[in-house]
Design an enzyme around this catalytic site. Structure first.
Site, PDB file in Angstrom:
ATOM      1  CB  THR A  11      -0.910  -0.012   1.253  1.00 51.11           C
ATOM      2  OG1 THR A  11      -1.573  -1.267   1.274  1.00 51.11           O
ATOM      3  CG2 THR A  11      -1.914   1.096   1.222  1.00 51.11           C
ATOM      4  CB  VAL A  12       3.229   2.736   2.479  1.00 50.32           C
ATOM      5  CG1 VAL A  12       4.058   4.010   2.559  1.00 50.32           C
ATOM      6  CG2 VAL A  12       2.176   2.739   3.582  1.00 50.32           C
ATOM      7  CE  LYS A 103       3.065   0.076  14.084  1.00 51.09           C
ATOM      8  NZ  LYS A 103       2.271   0.257  12.910  1.00 51.09           N
ATOM      9  N   GLY A 132       1.535   8.620  10.534  1.00 51.79           N
ATOM     10  CA  GLY A 132       1.439   8.729   9.067  1.00 51.79           C
ATOM     11  C   GLY A 132       1.726  10.096   8.501  1.00 51.79           C
ATOM     12  CE  LYS A 203       1.385   4.120  14.880  1.00 55.48           C
ATOM     13  NZ  LYS A 203      -0.045   4.105  14.567  1.00 55.48           N
TER      14      LYS A 203
HETATM   15  N1  HSE Z   1      -2.902   0.440  12.446  1.00 60.21           N
HETATM   16  C1  HSE Z   1      -2.534   1.789  12.720  1.00 60.21           C
HETATM   17  C2  HSE Z   1      -3.767   2.604  13.094  1.00 60.21           C
HETATM   18  C3  HSE Z   1      -1.847   2.464  11.583  1.00 60.21           C
HETATM   19  O1  HSE Z   1      -4.869   2.072  13.163  1.00 60.21           O
HETATM   20  O2  HSE Z   1      -3.603   3.783  13.337  1.00 60.21           O
HETATM   21  C4  HSE Z   1      -0.462   1.956  11.366  1.00 60.21           C
HETATM   22  O3  HSE Z   1       0.374   2.285  12.409  1.00 60.21           O
END
Ligand code: HSE
Length: 427
Positions: A11-12, A103, A132, A203
């Site tokens: 995706t990214v 991450k 993001g 994070k």
């Molecule tokens: N799964 C994460 C979220 C995004 O729901 O924010 C990727 O880190």
């Protein structure tokens, strides 16, 4: 010309490829030279792709990128711990600068990765790894470096924020909303890492390591998820003037770093209370700058892709102009992480008790014996023969609170402790 090797075209990865191709002219103008995606590592070179791509670019052999002397810059977008970590290490060892949105490897192995980048005089950037599309890593390292940031409060997981928002707005229980979110593709088929708070813990560990120039071991970050939040909790929160959010918190204290992820009651008037759906936000208190909040999409192809391409532009520029590695300084400080037992919080407690004379005093005696002082008591509903007590405490050490809960459970008149949720007010 700067040559790039892309690891991963999911995706990214596809988003990054598309952003570079669609904006080539302006990007190259910013970099000061041409950018060329030289090779892309994929697991299946014959798979049909969402982006149009020259098949010659694809390879299923990592060495074609990692050992390729032509490639200056490696962009890791595979995700997960392995082989991503080994590939990143290999690229750095081979004197390539690296950009990643991973991450997990930054939170777990950031220290080793930064050290290796310094030793090889290459750069490592990871803006896409936290929240993001919200710029936060580079601002913390650069724009806010003189601000003495002491507190970070983040809504760093879109899946859980979406679920809590839907529970609040549509008055549905957790399981029902989770199922709908999975059907709509907003939640992973295995949402454990999001729901349990682990994703947000990675994070906040990264943000904390940068802001407090220290190394935070992910295993020392307390995390609690949203699995047990009920519609009743959300309704009581509303009645008391709060909303429930999964908060990631990091605070620099005299004794060390208070870092944790857990659901929390926060005032409806706080700016973070307005962050709904899949959106993320980070609220910072700086001694010098005051309060700051950043808001945006914390995941997805284009938001994360834009953060990765920004890192590519900056790194490519630095390589082109032969600038030294000024972004990869490894933290040398070691702050202790404060044990969760020592942290003081206000708590909301929902205790189901027999509706009999004297029960309230049995409950308050145990709380009092453990230095748990009450700020408010609410007994509105009657589910004869039992009644729910909604209690909010003054600040209390977590250990004292837990001791009092253990004792409360031994009372015959206490049927169950339905909810224990922290209330965050001092921000
Ligand atoms: N799964 C994460 C979220 C995004 O729901 O924010 C990727 O880190």
């Amino acid at each position: 010309m700067i040559k790039i090797g892309l690891l991963g075209l999911g995706t990214v990865g596809s988003g990054v490829y598309k952003i570079i191709n669609d904006n080539r002219e302006s990007i190259e103008q910013k970099v000061g030279t041409e950018l060329k995606i030289e090779k892309i590592l994929v697991s299946d070179t014959n798979k049909k792709r969402s982006v149009e791509i020259n098949k010659e670019l694809l390879t299923d052999q990592a060495e074609n990128i990692l050992e390729n002397p032509e490639i200056d810059l490696v962009v890791e977008l595979i995700g997960g711990e392995e082989p991503a970590y080994s590939y990143v290490k290999k690229a750095i060892d081979n004197n390539k600068s690296v950009i990643t949105a991973n991450k997990l490897i930054i939170a777990k192995h950031g220290s080793e990765i930064l050290k290796a980048a310094n030793q090889n005089n290459v750069q490592i950037s990871f803006e896409g790894s936290v929240a993001g599309g919200i710029p936060i890593i580079r601002p913390l390292k650069e724009s806010l470096v003189a601000s003495n940031i002491n507190n970070i409060y983040g809504i760093l997981n879109g899946t859980t924020n979406y679920i809590l928002t839907k529970m609040t707005e549509e008055k549905k229980e957790f399981k029902e909303v989770l199922k709908e979110a999975q059907e709509l593709g907003y939640a992973e088929s295995d949402p454990t890492s999001d729901i349990s708070g682990l994703d947000a813990a990675y994070k906040i560990a990264i943000l904390s390591s940068i802001t407090f120039e220290t190394y935070v071991n992910i295993n020392s970050v307390y995390s609690e998820g949203i699995e047990d939040i009920t519609l009743t909790d959300i309704k009581v929160a509303d009645e008391l003037g709060y909303v429930i959010k999964l908060l990631a918190i990091a605070k620099k204290q005299n004794e060390g770093i208070d870092i944790r992820v857990h659901p929390a009651f926060i005032s409806k008037k706080h700016p973070l209370a307005l962050v709904n759906g899949v959106y993320n936000a980070i609220y910072l208190n700086g001694e010098i700058v005051g309060d700051i909040m950043s808001y945006g999409k914390g995941a997805g192809q284009m938001p994360t892709g834009s953060a990765v391409v920004a890192d590519i532009i900056q790194t490519a520029k630095d390589i082109h102009y032969n600038r030294p590695n000024i972004y990869s300084n490894e933290s040398t400080l070691k702050h202790m992480v404060i044990d969760i037992d020592e942290i003081k919080n206000l708590f909301y407690l929902r205790v189901l008790v027999n509706d009999k004379p004297g029960v309230m005093s049995e409950v308050t005696e145990i709380l009092g014996n453990n230095q748990v002082s009450l700020a408010s008591v609410l007994q509105k509903h009657r589910l004869s023969p039992v009644v729910p007590l909604d209690l909010v405490t003054h600040p209390v050490r977590e250990e004292n609170l837990n001791n009092s809960l253990k004792e409360l459970k031994t009372l015959n008149n206490v049927k169950s402790i339905e909810s224990v949720i922290r209330v965050i007010e001092d921000f």
